[in-house]
Write an enzyme that holds these catalytic residues in place. Structure first.
Site, mmCIF file in Angstrom:
data_model
loop_
_atom_site.group_PDB
_atom_site.id
_atom_site.type_symbol
_atom_site.label_atom_id
_atom_site.label_comp_id
_atom_site.label_asym_id
_atom_site.label_seq_id
_atom_site.Cartn_x
_atom_site.Cartn_y
_atom_site.Cartn_z
ATOM 1 N N HIS A 28 34.187 170.009 90.202
ATOM 2 C CA HIS A 28 33.069 170.600 90.950
ATOM 3 C C HIS A 28 33.059 172.101 90.682
ATOM 4 O O HIS A 28 33.862 172.856 91.231
ATOM 5 C CB HIS A 28 33.223 170.312 92.442
ATOM 6 N N CYS A 36 25.060 159.490 114.923
ATOM 7 C CA CYS A 36 25.984 159.837 115.993
ATOM 8 C C CYS A 36 27.335 160.106 115.341
ATOM 9 O O CYS A 36 27.399 160.539 114.205
ATOM 10 C CB CYS A 36 26.048 158.722 117.036
#
Length: 626
Positions: free
Chosen positions: A549, A26
């Site tokens: 990255h 959720c």
């Protein structure tokens, strides 16, 4: 990178893929249905960096992550391997109540985002119409109005799909059943029967003229009934004809039963529930909002708040007005925010103060789990303060008869959903109610305080430096990080990836490389280096944890286009060649070569300042860390 590692650890600590029946999420929690709860290592889970806490209630094992849960869930999907065998033999000795709560949560959680988006659009339309900024007779308003109404009218079809997932039926056949209840021809027959006093019959049996638009209970009961019929039919029909005979016979049985029996029964139950709530509103209007405002934190812990939400949706469908879930849950969330912000104000512990501010703001916006599990339950007294504030706010809203008109998440941004046809009086009372809730919780918490013993525990956990040898304040030296590559400098906000642009992994910058050669920016150890070779983590001797990255979404290349010169665990010196990335190859795959360079332990420093230069060479300073 961070989420992949954490996802693997979570998977290990919940007992592995073979122990998972289902997993979803959720707004703030991973929700597992497990085969054996005894295999879970709760303490290990709680010690993970991004895990706020765990709850095992309502047939679900829940891991509270916070706002980053969707990233952890996405990473988890790469490693979870759930076979059909996982679904067998899993009873877990759940009580009837737990099974019901688990079912309700499983059905309503997937559709909450769509309900929230449509509800907020409806609320915004109410504001602009009230201010006279749009002509309510014009086509623009009418179109936007039916756009916001569509999910509510077709709610049975959405519930049919989520119920099919929960009950194990064919989702498309289930949606078809939902469509039958809403078909224009059937709707026209209902209208005609009501206007003329006529009847509707199927096989000579009476069909109650009920309009199922926006209904909740009838379709859930129907799909539950279908979960028994479909597998039974599948067993008795010849295997070679199952592709058409199973859905044919299932529809032939389920549709008539739904129209003749289950639909009217579900409507009767829904109307009875709504009527009971209306009766309470007439004779004790203060009761429900006060009880909900007081006990919502406990309902959230057990998962029972989803049952409450379903009742609220049913009231909206029946009367267009919800006095059950909306008002009480709103003031409860605001009160939880008030309680933890009071903790932040009063605490001398910087870690606790920071946690209180961040979770307090989140709670006021409607996401309470970080506050609930991070502070309120941990120290208890903030929980009591939140319950006091929520009860006081709910009592006021109940006395004034406040309700909401749209299904939206209960936070400060939900205020437009309290604008009704009677003008601003309902909204005005709502604002007064949330002020009462916030002030009540805030003042209560200032008065109650936190037990010194508990506060000291956190203080001691952070006191890892000997006061006799600790440097004086202000003596800390600045750390300079040099560029591992040559190229054009971008701010993180310019990176076309929300994880980086929103600085979820830390502060830093990005570089669009010129030649694809990546060098060590300082002395350290390679802490992270996956097989995909697209990202390198370095822990420096200076204490900086740096992530490089290489490109965006380059993990999908599975190592192609990269040549590594180091391995995980290697010790490197500043200037050592770490990696080569083939810029031309990466671009030929329609991927960006933009390389974010992040300080993943940003929280350990006062600030991380990127260079103001537009281009850099290898070895030039790109980050200054204080």
């Amino acid at each position: 990178m961070k989420y992949e590692k954490e996802a693997q650890e979570i998977l290990e600590y919940v007992g592995g893929s073979e122990n998972i029946k289902t997993v979803t999420h959720c707004a703030t929690r991973l929700r597992f249905t497990l085969k054996n709860d005894e295999l879970v290592k709760e303490e290990a889970l709680k010690n993970l960096a991004d895990v706020i806490g765990t709850v095992n209630q309502g047939g679900q094992f829940q891991i509270i992550i916070g706002n980053d849960v969707k990233y952890v869930y996405k990473a988890l999907q790469q490693f979870v391997n759930i076979s059909e065998e996982n679904d067998t033999g899993v009873n877990e000795n759940k009580t009837v109540l737990n099974k019901v709560l688990d079912t309700v949560a499983g059905i309503f959680v997937p559709i909450v985002p769509a309900l929230a988006g449509s509800g907020m659009l409806k609320a915004v339309l109410a504001i602009v119409a009230l201010l006279g900024w749009i002509n309510t007779d014009g086509q623009t308003y009418q179109i936007l109005n039916f756009v916001s109404d569509a999910i509510f009218y077709f709610l049975p079809m959405l519930l049919a799909h989520s119920a099919s997932v929960k009950f194990g039926t064919n989702p498309y056949l289930s949606i078809t059943i939902g469509g039958i209840l809403l078909h224009p021809t059937f709707t026209a027959m209902i209208t005609n029967a009501r206007e003329t006093g006529g009847t509707i019959q199927l096989f000579g049996l009476p069909v109650t003229p009920v309009n199922y638009g926006s209904s909740v209970i009838p379709i859930i009961l129907t799909i539950w009934f279908m979960s028994f019929i479909e597998p039974f039919v599948d067993k008795i029909v010849p295997k070679v004809t199952r592709i058409f005979s199973t859905p044919l016979i299932t529809l032939f049985i389920v549709a008539p039963v739904a129209l003749i029996v289950i639909g009217p029964l579900g409507t009767f139950l829904g109307d009875g529930l709504a009527g009971g709530i209306r009766w309470l509103d007439n004779y004790a209007s203060w009761l429900i909002p006060m009880v909900v405002g007081t006990f919502t934190p406990l309902l959230v812990m057990t998962g029972m708040h989803y049952a409450l939400i379903s009742i609220g949706i049913n009231s909206l469908a029946k009367f267009g007005f919800d006095t059950v879930a909306g008002p009480g849950m709103l003031v409860s969330n605001i009160a939880q925010g008030g309680a933890v912000l009071a903790v932040a104000l009063r605490s001398k512990n910087m870690k606790l103060r920071s946690l209180g501010i961040s979770t307090g703001i989140s709670a006021v916006l409607g996401i309470t789990e970080p506050a609930l599990y991070g502070i309120n339950l941990t120290y208890r007294k903030p929980l009591y303060s939140a319950m006091i504030g929520g009860g006081l706010g709910g009592l006021f809203l109940g006395i004034m008869g406040v309700g909401r008109y749209q299904q939206v998440p209960p936070g400060i941004l939900a205020l437009p959903s309290f604008i009704g046809e009677d003008g601003l009086s309902n909204l005005t009372y709502t604002i007064i109610g949330i002020v009462i809730a916030f002030v009540g919780a805030f003042v209560s918490q200032l008065f109650l305080g936190i037990d010194d013993k508990e506060d000291t525990i956190i203080e001691n956990e952070e006191a890892t430096i000997d006061p006799q040898t600790a440097p004086e304040v202000g003596a800390r030296e600045s750390i300079s990080v040099t560029s591992p590559m040559a190229g054009q400098v971008l701010s993180l906000s310019q990176v076309n990836d929300d994880v980086f642009s929103q600085k979820l992994l830390g502060e830093g910058l990005a570089i669009v490389p010129k030649d694809g050669l990546i060098y060590a920016p300082f002395d350290g150890v390679i802490s992270v280096f996956l097989e995909s070779k697209h990202a390198i983590g370095i822990v420096g001797s200076n204490g900086v944890e740096l992530l490089i990255h290489c490109g965006l979404d380059t993990v999908n290349l599975i190592g192609e286009g990269f040549v590594s010169h180091v391995n995980k665990g290697d010790t490197v010196k500043k200037g050592d060649l770490l990696l080569e990335m083939d810029i031309a190859y990466i671009r030929s795959k329609h991927l960006e070569t933009t390389t974010p360079i992040l300080v993943t332990n940003t929280k350990d420093y006062l600030e991380v300042l990127p260079t103001t230069e537009e281009e850099v060479q290898v070895g030039e300073v790109v980050l200054s860390i204080e």
